[in-house]
Design a protein around this motif. Structure first.
Motif, PDB file in Angstrom:
ATOM      1  N   ILE A  66     -11.777  39.203 -20.232  1.00 16.01           N
ATOM      2  CA  ILE A  66     -12.274  38.060 -21.001  1.00 16.01           C
ATOM      3  C   ILE A  66     -13.777  37.895 -20.781  1.00 16.01           C
ATOM      4  O   ILE A  66     -14.541  37.653 -21.728  1.00 16.01           O
ATOM      5  CB  ILE A  66     -11.502  36.784 -20.616  1.00 16.01           C
ATOM      6  CG1 ILE A  66     -10.032  36.909 -21.050  1.00 16.01           C
ATOM      7  CG2 ILE A  66     -12.142  35.544 -21.249  1.00 16.01           C
ATOM      8  CD1 ILE A  66      -9.136  35.795 -20.547  1.00 16.01           C
TER       9      ILE A  66
ATOM     10  N   ARG B 273     -11.056  39.055 -26.590  1.00 15.91           N
ATOM     11  CA  ARG B 273     -10.426  37.809 -27.011  1.00 15.91           C
ATOM     12  C   ARG B 273      -8.999  38.032 -27.499  1.00 15.91           C
ATOM     13  O   ARG B 273      -8.328  37.091 -27.910  1.00 15.91           O
ATOM     14  CB  ARG B 273     -11.266  37.144 -28.110  1.00 15.91           C
ATOM     15  CG  ARG B 273     -12.661  36.717 -27.635  1.00 15.91           C
ATOM     16  CD  ARG B 273     -12.580  35.628 -26.579  1.00 15.91           C
ATOM     17  NE  ARG B 273     -13.879  35.201 -26.063  1.00 15.91           N
ATOM     18  CZ  ARG B 273     -14.436  35.666 -24.954  1.00 15.91           C
ATOM     19  NH1 ARG B 273     -13.800  36.582 -24.222  1.00 15.91           N
ATOM     20  NH2 ARG B 273     -15.598  35.210 -24.548  1.00 15.91           N
TER      21      ARG B 273
ATOM     22  N   CYS C 157     -14.390  31.000 -22.198  1.00 23.24           N
ATOM     23  CA  CYS C 157     -14.058  30.800 -23.607  1.00 23.24           C
ATOM     24  C   CYS C 157     -13.123  29.599 -23.690  1.00 23.24           C
ATOM     25  O   CYS C 157     -12.715  29.036 -22.658  1.00 23.24           O
ATOM     26  CB  CYS C 157     -13.394  32.043 -24.211  1.00 23.24           C
ATOM     27  SG  CYS C 157     -11.770  32.422 -23.515  1.00 23.24           S
ATOM     28  N   GLN C 158     -12.774  29.210 -24.893  1.00 25.87           N
ATOM     29  CA  GLN C 158     -11.787  28.166 -25.128  1.00 25.87           C
ATOM     30  C   GLN C 158     -10.454  28.813 -25.489  1.00 25.87           C
ATOM     31  O   GLN C 158     -10.409  29.964 -25.945  1.00 25.87           O
ATOM     32  CB  GLN C 158     -12.245  27.241 -26.268  1.00 25.87           C
ATOM     33  CG  GLN C 158     -13.590  26.584 -26.032  1.00 25.87           C
ATOM     34  CD  GLN C 158     -13.578  25.674 -24.817  1.00 25.87           C
ATOM     35  OE1 GLN C 158     -12.679  24.849 -24.658  1.00 25.87           O
ATOM     36  NE2 GLN C 158     -14.575  25.827 -23.952  1.00 25.87           N
TER      37      GLN C 158
ATOM     38  N   ASP D 262     -10.187  30.390 -28.799  1.00 23.94           N
ATOM     39  CA  ASP D 262     -10.933  31.635 -28.989  1.00 23.94           C
ATOM     40  C   ASP D 262     -10.066  32.862 -28.708  1.00 23.94           C
ATOM     41  O   ASP D 262     -10.407  33.973 -29.127  1.00 23.94           O
ATOM     42  CB  ASP D 262     -12.153  31.689 -28.059  1.00 23.94           C
ATOM     43  CG  ASP D 262     -13.149  30.574 -28.325  1.00 23.94           C
ATOM     44  OD1 ASP D 262     -13.278  30.167 -29.502  1.00 23.94           O
ATOM     45  OD2 ASP D 262     -13.781  30.111 -27.365  1.00 23.94           O
TER      46      ASP D 262
END
Length: 321
Positions: free
Chosen positions: A31, A36, A63-64, A67
């Protein structure tokens, strides 16, 4: 764009055969490197560690959740309608997620049910300690499994559903009875197994196609299911393109997979390979190179139940003719 409208990212990180003791850190580093798309499965036996890596990456702000595209797969022992949802919930628990972006039927093979408390993941043998252990099958039709998969979408537990290791005949049948159509077909595909008819048909049905084992034999050397002589990376067509482009043979083969319209899920535990396998978008193969690599097709399938089920699990069970 809503999650339900997203397309699968072209390059994913495959979790098959990533050792448990390395898995959490490897997922985190993947990641961090920019992946992703994570391709997991109950049967890989490392979803708990995968979840630890994801959780750490999200906590550190790499990241979220939205994502990420996280795929997992329903194992063969959970095909009956009453077992599909519990199998998904166990996967979500292990991955520390509220939903999956994609849930796939791993094989069009229904095995006898093994409760979680008896063995998880259950793998292929029904009774591993038996004097002559074998695979035991269950009389569960694929349409029953699919209807249970559709309910997961309705419930919001998965965004999309799809299939692995299906043939064109099974695709035609699935499209006839499904209410929620499959979004993705995942199959073995590489220059030695181009599967052009199957990929074309899936796309005509509106499916995206993910190629597993996109480098062919490399995934199978450690399992003694392939030899070094099976490596596509030594083929002149691949090496010549690599020289022209200043790329590695592996990057050439991965680029071929993307350029023909499939997403790919290479696996590695090496940090330098993590970045190399993502660096596929600053070059392109020309038409002659694409054709020369495609011409290497010899229908060489490395992941074939007709071979590995008999060799490793004492049970002959082909699914491809």
């Amino acid at each position: 764009m809503s999650n339900a409208q997203r397309s699968i990212p072209p390059v994913g990180f495959g979790l098959w055969k990533v050792p448990n003791e390395l898995c959490a850190d490897t997922v985190y580093e993947a990641i961090k490197a920019g992946y992703r798309h994570l391709d997991s499965a109950c049967d890989y036996g490392n979803e708990q560690q995968t979840g630890e890596g994801i959780a750490r990456a999200l906590a550190d702000g790499l990241c979220q959740r939205e994502d990420l595209w996280v795929t997992s797969k329903l194992w063969n022992t959970y095909h009956a309608k009453e077992h599909v949802r519990p199998a998904l919930m166990r996967t979500l628990q292990d991955l520390q997620l509220d939903y999956l972006d994609l849930y796939l039927i791993h094989f069009p093979i229904a095995q006898a049910y093994v409760p979680f408390e008896k063995r998880y993941p259950p793998a292929w043998f029904f009774e591993p300690e038996a004097a002559e252990p074998r695979i035991e099958f269950a009389p569960v039709p694929l349409h029953e499994t699919w209807k249970a998969m559709e309910e997961l979408v309705v419930e919001g537990l998965v965004k999309k559903i799809g299939i692995c290791n299906y043939t064109t005949g099974l695709l035609h049948d699935l499209m006839a009875y499904s209410s929620i159509k499959p979004s993705v077909l995942q199959i073995e595909s590489h220059p030695y197994l181009t599967q052009e008819n199957l990929i074309r048909m899936a796309k005509l049905y509106g499916m995206e196609v993910t190629a597993f084992s996109p480098l062919g034999a490399l995934s199978y050397l450690e399992l003694n299911m392939a030899g070094a002589q099976d490596s596509v990376l030594e083929q002149p067509a691949v090496k010549q393109a690599a020289v022209r482009l200043g790329k590695t043979p592996a990057q050439v083969v991965l680029r071929w997979g993307i350029q023909r319209g499939t997403s790919i899920i290479p696996k590695t535990s090496k940090p330098e390979r993590l970045k190399e396998n993502l660096a596929l978008f600053d070059f392109a193969l020309d038409d002659a190179e694409m054709q020369a690599i495609s011409a290497l097709n010899c229908h060489r399938r490395f992941n074939d139940p007709a071979q590995f089920c008999e060799a490793a699990f004492n049970t002959f069970y082909p699914i491809y003719d």
